[in-house]
Design an enzyme around this catalytic site. Structure first.
Site, mmCIF file in Angstrom:
data_model
loop_
_atom_site.group_PDB
_atom_site.id
_atom_site.type_symbol
_atom_site.label_atom_id
_atom_site.label_comp_id
_atom_site.label_asym_id
_atom_site.label_seq_id
_atom_site.Cartn_x
_atom_site.Cartn_y
_atom_site.Cartn_z
ATOM 1 N N ARG A 74 0.852 -1.198 0.000
ATOM 2 C CA ARG A 74 0.000 0.000 0.000
ATOM 3 C C ARG A 74 0.879 1.237 0.000
ATOM 4 O O ARG A 74 2.095 1.168 0.218
ATOM 5 C CB ARG A 74 -0.883 0.016 1.255
ATOM 6 C CG ARG A 74 -0.060 -0.121 2.510
ATOM 7 C CD ARG A 74 -0.711 0.373 3.762
ATOM 8 N NE ARG A 74 0.120 0.045 4.919
ATOM 9 C CZ ARG A 74 1.191 0.727 5.293
ATOM 10 N NH1 ARG A 74 1.592 1.788 4.599
ATOM 11 N NH2 ARG A 74 1.884 0.362 6.359
ATOM 12 N N GLY A 75 0.278 2.393 -0.171
ATOM 13 C CA GLY A 75 1.004 3.629 -0.006
ATOM 14 C C GLY A 75 1.305 3.886 1.458
ATOM 15 O O GLY A 75 0.689 3.307 2.359
ATOM 16 N N GLY A 76 2.291 4.728 1.716
ATOM 17 C CA GLY A 76 2.607 5.087 3.086
ATOM 18 C C GLY A 76 3.884 4.439 3.585
ATOM 19 O O GLY A 76 4.649 3.850 2.823
ATOM 20 N N THR A 79 3.592 1.170 9.766
ATOM 21 C CA THR A 79 2.540 1.329 10.750
ATOM 22 C C THR A 79 2.406 0.045 11.547
ATOM 23 O O THR A 79 2.992 -0.979 11.214
ATOM 24 C CB THR A 79 1.193 1.715 10.098
ATOM 25 O OG1 THR A 79 0.290 2.173 11.108
ATOM 26 C CG2 THR A 79 0.567 0.537 9.365
ATOM 27 N N HIS A 81 -0.272 -2.720 13.495
ATOM 28 C CA HIS A 81 -1.617 -3.262 13.659
ATOM 29 C C HIS A 81 -1.595 -4.235 14.824
ATOM 30 O O HIS A 81 -0.600 -4.961 15.027
ATOM 31 C CB HIS A 81 -2.084 -4.001 12.404
ATOM 32 C CG HIS A 81 -2.255 -3.124 11.210
ATOM 33 N ND1 HIS A 81 -2.910 -1.915 11.252
ATOM 34 C CD2 HIS A 81 -1.861 -3.292 9.920
ATOM 35 C CE1 HIS A 81 -2.909 -1.368 10.039
ATOM 36 N NE2 HIS A 81 -2.273 -2.190 9.223
ATOM 37 N N ALA A 151 -4.974 5.877 10.867
ATOM 38 C CA ALA A 151 -4.034 5.843 9.748
ATOM 39 C C ALA A 151 -4.769 5.459 8.464
ATOM 40 O O ALA A 151 -5.792 4.763 8.504
ATOM 41 C CB ALA A 151 -2.912 4.848 10.021
ATOM 42 N N ILE A 152 -4.217 5.903 7.342
ATOM 43 C CA ILE A 152 -4.812 5.627 6.030
ATOM 44 C C ILE A 152 -3.711 5.215 5.066
ATOM 45 O O ILE A 152 -2.670 5.874 4.986
ATOM 46 C CB ILE A 152 -5.556 6.868 5.490
ATOM 47 C CG1 ILE A 152 -6.724 7.218 6.407
ATOM 48 C CG2 ILE A 152 -6.048 6.625 4.055
ATOM 49 C CD1 ILE A 152 -7.394 8.535 6.072
ATOM 50 N N GLY A 153 -3.929 4.130 4.364
ATOM 51 C CA GLY A 153 -2.989 3.679 3.341
ATOM 52 C C GLY A 153 -3.729 2.823 2.333
ATOM 53 O O GLY A 153 -4.370 1.835 2.713
ATOM 54 N N CYS A 182 4.519 6.028 10.453
ATOM 55 C CA CYS A 182 4.323 6.833 9.246
ATOM 56 C C CYS A 182 5.459 7.824 9.021
ATOM 57 O O CYS A 182 5.282 8.851 8.365
ATOM 58 C CB CYS A 182 2.982 7.560 9.297
ATOM 59 S SG CYS A 182 1.585 6.444 9.402
#
Length: 226
Positions: A74-76, A79, A81, A151-153, A182
């Site tokens: 993914r982008g980013g 991170t 989880h 967070a967003i990716g 990030c």
């Protein structure tokens, strides 16, 4: 554009291994692209792990032995989880929703902001910083101190999205110490529990679904437990 079809909500009630999640997304995205499957939002929790996006800097992995590390695609950047964090994998057909990546990311951000507002948390965007942030001064903390709560990716294939968002409900925030989240070292991370809000993941799920319908303006179908 064709008339929208219902978005399926899939909710996993046990921890999902990261490779299993990637394989599930790959299968769903292929089905959406071929017309054999519909759009889906998949809510999961993972066992503790780190993922590296396509922009990840190796120096930001501070402890490579603490938890398993996965290349996410993914982008980013890096991170975390883990338990107490709700991850939402969003598989939508942007061919049917307008091929506007920037707007799609803003919609994901808005989804998190509206969800947080259900718990009286003011989530905010910040220029140059991906994700959703909380001004701790608004929640009894130091004025000017900002922590990341969501967070967003994403990744797109043939204009079908996968990967998505993560929202900190009640994770062990010390688990972030193995990475520079990030790539941002000057700010911290927070959660609903850290802000003094004792919400369950199930309560957050309800808020996520309601906010998604409000932001994306699409019908949904009854959630399925897997």
């Amino acid at each position: 554009m064709n008339a929208p079809t219902p978005v399926e909500w899939r909710i996993s009630d046990t921890f999902t291994a990261y490779p299993e999640a990637v394989a599930g997304m790959e299968q769903q995205v292929a089905g959406i692209s071929s017309g054999d499957a519909g759009e889906q939002v998949w809510l999961v929790q993972h066992p503790p792990l780190y993922t590296a996006g396509t922009s990840a800097n190796d120096d930001d992995l501070l402890d490579a032995h603490r938890f398993p590390v996965f290349q996410a695609g993914r982008g980013g950047e890096f991170t975390y989880h883990g338990p107490g964090q709700r991850v939402g994998y969003v598989m939508l057909d942007l061919n049917q929703r307008g091929r506007d990546v920037r707007q799609f990311v803003r919609d994901l951000e808005e989804w998190m902001i509206v969800t947080l507002s259900s718990f009286s948390v003011n989530g905010e965007r910040r220029d140059g910083r991906v994700g959703i942030w909380v001004d701790r001064g608004r929640h009894g903390g130091l004025p000017g101190k900002e922590d990341k709560i969501a967070a967003i990716g994403i990744r797109l294939r043939r204009w079908v999205s996968f990967h998505g968002v993560s929202l900190n409900v009640c994770p062990d925030l010390s688990h972030y110490e193995g990475i520079v989240p990030c790539g941002i070292s000057q700010h911290g991370v927070t959660s609903l529990r850290d802000l003094g809000i004792d919400a369950t993941v199930e309560e957050v799920d309800v808020a996520l679904k309601a906010a998604f319908e409000r932001v994306f303006d699409r019908a949904t179908v009854t959630p399925s437990l897997v």
